[in-house]
Design an enzyme around this catalytic site. Sequence first.
Site, PDB file in Angstrom:
ATOM      1  N   HIS A 235       0.858  -1.184   0.000  1.00 55.26           N
ATOM      2  CA  HIS A 235       0.000   0.000   0.000  1.00 55.26           C
ATOM      3  C   HIS A 235       0.896   1.235   0.000  1.00 55.26           C
ATOM      4  O   HIS A 235       2.027   1.194   0.472  1.00 55.26           O
ATOM      5  CB  HIS A 235      -0.922  -0.012   1.216  1.00 55.26           C
ATOM      6  CG  HIS A 235      -2.094  -0.933   1.060  1.00 55.26           C
ATOM      7  ND1 HIS A 235      -3.351  -0.618   1.499  1.00 55.26           N
ATOM      8  CD2 HIS A 235      -2.194  -2.164   0.496  1.00 55.26           C
ATOM      9  CE1 HIS A 235      -4.186  -1.612   1.222  1.00 55.26           C
ATOM     10  NE2 HIS A 235      -3.493  -2.568   0.616  1.00 55.26           N
TER      11      HIS A 235
ATOM     12  N   CYS B 230      -8.206  -0.584   3.339  1.00 48.78           N
ATOM     13  CA  CYS B 230      -8.710  -1.611   4.255  1.00 48.78           C
ATOM     14  C   CYS B 230      -9.522  -0.963   5.373  1.00 48.78           C
ATOM     15  O   CYS B 230      -9.000  -0.126   6.106  1.00 48.78           O
ATOM     16  CB  CYS B 230      -7.552  -2.404   4.852  1.00 48.78           C
ATOM     17  SG  CYS B 230      -8.100  -3.674   6.012  1.00 48.78           S
TER      18      CYS B 230
ATOM     19  N   ASN C  28      -3.992   0.673  -2.619  1.00 48.02           N
ATOM     20  CA  ASN C  28      -2.854  -0.109  -3.082  1.00 48.02           C
ATOM     21  C   ASN C  28      -1.977   0.753  -3.983  1.00 48.02           C
ATOM     22  O   ASN C  28      -2.418   1.774  -4.513  1.00 48.02           O
ATOM     23  CB  ASN C  28      -3.356  -1.304  -3.885  1.00 48.02           C
ATOM     24  CG  ASN C  28      -4.259  -2.198  -3.088  1.00 48.02           C
ATOM     25  OD1 ASN C  28      -3.798  -2.982  -2.279  1.00 48.02           O
ATOM     26  ND2 ASN C  28      -5.555  -2.076  -3.296  1.00 48.02           N
TER      27      ASN C  28
END
Length: 302
Positions: free
Chosen positions: A210, A241, A250
């Site tokens: 990430h 998340c 990401n």
Amino acid sequence: MAINLPGNVTIIEVGPRDGLQNEKGFIPTEVKKQFIGALRDAGIWEMELTSFVSPKWVPQMADAAEIVSGSPEGLLRSIVLAPNKKGIERVQETSCKAVAVFVGVSNTFNKKNINKTTAESMDELRPLIGELKAKGYFVRACISTAWHCPYEGKISEEDTLRLCSDFAESGVDELSVADTIGMAVPTEAYSLFAKLKACLPEILLTAHFHDTRKLALANILASMQAGIDRFDSSAGGLGGCPFAPGATGNVATEDVVYMLERMGIETGISLEKLMGAVELVRPHVSRSIESMYYKMHIGAGA
């Protein structure tokens, strides 16, 4: 000084699953199919398509079976996420033959995510992995919080290696090792992957970074020097998340491809067509496209 680099790299596109799953507004199924098709046309051969999770908890993935049935031909692997027995049973009702499971190294993260400790998750998954392999499935294990946890802080490298080895012994084909909150630095990325390459030489190793602190590309370079040539990324940098406070998306596929191609490392991906895929989904997502390649080549006029 010579730098140890691969001649080509495989990109596993996670945008359709990881990138879209937390969008609040439901993205039309047809748009998702078009997005997946456009990514395939851009030259992506491995992709996470969707998740077989409870629609109550992840409404965005309620159309998982339809997404699988409409996936484009020619993909080497059409991967779906299935976190438990019920999800895996639903996958087996479809034509999909590649399944991803996931566990966090951090007990606290795992409890907040799926209400199980890491050990409890592994106890549940071991027999399921065995059943999948016996039926000819490709099994990918996603290792969350491999370096740092939003609740427990720095994760012991030994704990991550132990969990990865446990999965390998269970028979998985691939380990996707994730910097869930984007806190890893290149020395940490290199150290872990060098050890994983040494102790698990027969398994596919994939890095999943990430870009929370804009270290993802540096970590990818360090991982390549440790021998890694497979990377997860998300078109447009989409994703994040919900169980990891502060975690942004990401690393953007287009930023990774641009860096690699400039370094003479082949990816087989067309940046022009990749940007077409991003533009296709952009009107349907709530967050802006923050990748540097997008900003420099398209964003100014978007």
